[in-house]
Design a protein around this motif. Structure first.
Motif, short mmCIF file in Angstrom:
data_model
loop_
_atom_site.label_atom_id
_atom_site.label_comp_id
_atom_site.label_asym_id
_atom_site.label_seq_id
_atom_site.Cartn_x
_atom_site.Cartn_y
_atom_site.Cartn_z
N HIS A 4 -29.98 16.58 19.12
CA HIS A 4 -31.10 17.41 19.55
C HIS A 4 -30.90 18.03 20.94
CE1 HIS A 4 -32.19 13.62 21.59
NE2 HIS A 4 -32.78 14.42 22.47
N PRO A 8 -34.06 23.52 22.11
CA PRO A 8 -35.00 23.67 23.22
C PRO A 8 -35.82 22.39 23.43
CG PRO A 8 -35.41 25.31 21.48
CD PRO A 8 -34.30 24.45 21.02
N LYS A 9 -36.27 22.16 24.63
CA LYS A 9 -36.98 20.93 25.01
C LYS A 9 -38.14 20.62 24.05
CE LYS A 9 -37.87 17.75 28.25
NZ LYS A 9 -37.14 16.54 28.29
N GLU A 10 -38.88 21.66 23.63
CA GLU A 10 -40.02 21.42 22.75
C GLU A 10 -39.61 20.91 21.36
OE1 GLU A 10 -39.15 25.88 22.79
OE2 GLU A 10 -39.45 24.34 24.31
N ALA A 11 -38.33 20.98 21.04
CA ALA A 11 -37.84 20.48 19.75
C ALA A 11 -37.27 19.07 19.87
CB ALA A 11 -36.78 21.43 19.19
N HIS A 12 -37.27 18.50 21.06
CA HIS A 12 -36.75 17.15 21.23
C HIS A 12 -37.72 16.14 20.64
CE1 HIS A 12 -33.76 18.09 24.71
NE2 HIS A 12 -33.75 19.01 23.78
N ASP A 14 -39.98 12.73 20.03
CA ASP A 14 -40.74 11.79 20.87
C ASP A 14 -40.17 10.38 20.73
OD1 ASP A 14 -42.57 13.75 21.74
OD2 ASP A 14 -43.77 13.49 19.93
N THR A 34 -40.22 8.81 24.60
CA THR A 34 -40.62 9.58 25.78
C THR A 34 -41.59 8.75 26.61
OG1 THR A 34 -42.51 10.55 24.65
CG2 THR A 34 -40.43 11.78 24.53
N GLU A 36 -44.53 9.58 27.41
CA GLU A 36 -45.85 9.67 26.77
C GLU A 36 -46.01 8.60 25.69
OE1 GLU A 36 -48.65 12.73 24.21
OE2 GLU A 36 -46.87 13.51 25.23
#
Length: 184
Positions: A4, A8-12, A14, A34, A36
């Motif tokens: 991954h 892009p970061k938003e596709a990493h 959780d 993550t 979070e």
């Protein structure tokens, strides 16, 4: 290091789990989360059979340090290019058979328009072990330390096996062993 990472970061993810490669054969598993996710779980929410023991943890630390070595990763990309060069030559040689090359690094697939099983058999008869993925794909997952000579030798055998199986474009001719099985 992780597939991954190129996204892009938003596709990493959780949550990422890893096991088999982490211990290089020694039983260990890990879950990477993550911040979070970590803030929402407590001890006991997650269990593991092989995670956290001292020997496994030390071994995993060593393996991750080896896998994240920039020289090793650079070598993987060089070997990927070499595989792709040979795959392109096979695609040119068998344009109606080799439809696509997929993958990244040293996890590669050679998509065929025909069942790859006879190629696997013909390659094995010549000393090369191959596996399939899905219905029409030859899968290549060599060790990261494979050398160029081994790649070249394997690709030569693969070319011979494909020549034996696909004598005419679009026509599959089985090897002697398959003929015998069909006749019995």
């Amino acid at each position: 290091l992780w597939a991954h990472a190129a996204l892009p970061k938003e596709a990493h993810p959780d949550i990422l789990t890893t096991a088999k490669a982490l211990g290089n054969g020694f039983p260990i598993g890990a879950t990477i989360v993550t911040e979070e996710v970590a803030s929402k779980i407590v001890t006991g929410d997650h269990g593991t059979t092989f995670g956290g023991n001292p020997l496994g943890s030390r071994l995993a630390h060593y393996i991750v340090s080896r896998l994240s070595d920039p020289e090793l990763q650079k070598g993987v990309l060089q070997k990927e290019r070499l595989f792709r060069k040979y795959f392109a030559a096979l695609q040119k040689r068998f344009p109606k058979i080799v439809t696509e090359v997929r993958g990244k690094g040293l996890i590669l697939g050679l998509q065929l328009s025909e069942d790859p099983t006879p190629v696997v058999t013909a390659a094995r008869e010549r000393g090369l072990l191959l596996i399939t993925c899905g219905t029409n794909t030859l899968r290549f997952v060599p060790p990261l330390i494979i050398n160029e000579e081994e790649i070249e030798q394997g690709m030569e055998i693969l070319g011979q096996a494909m020549q034996a199986v696909f004598r005419e474009p679009g026509h599959i001719e089985g090897t002697q062993g398959q003929q015998e099985m069909r006749d019995s």
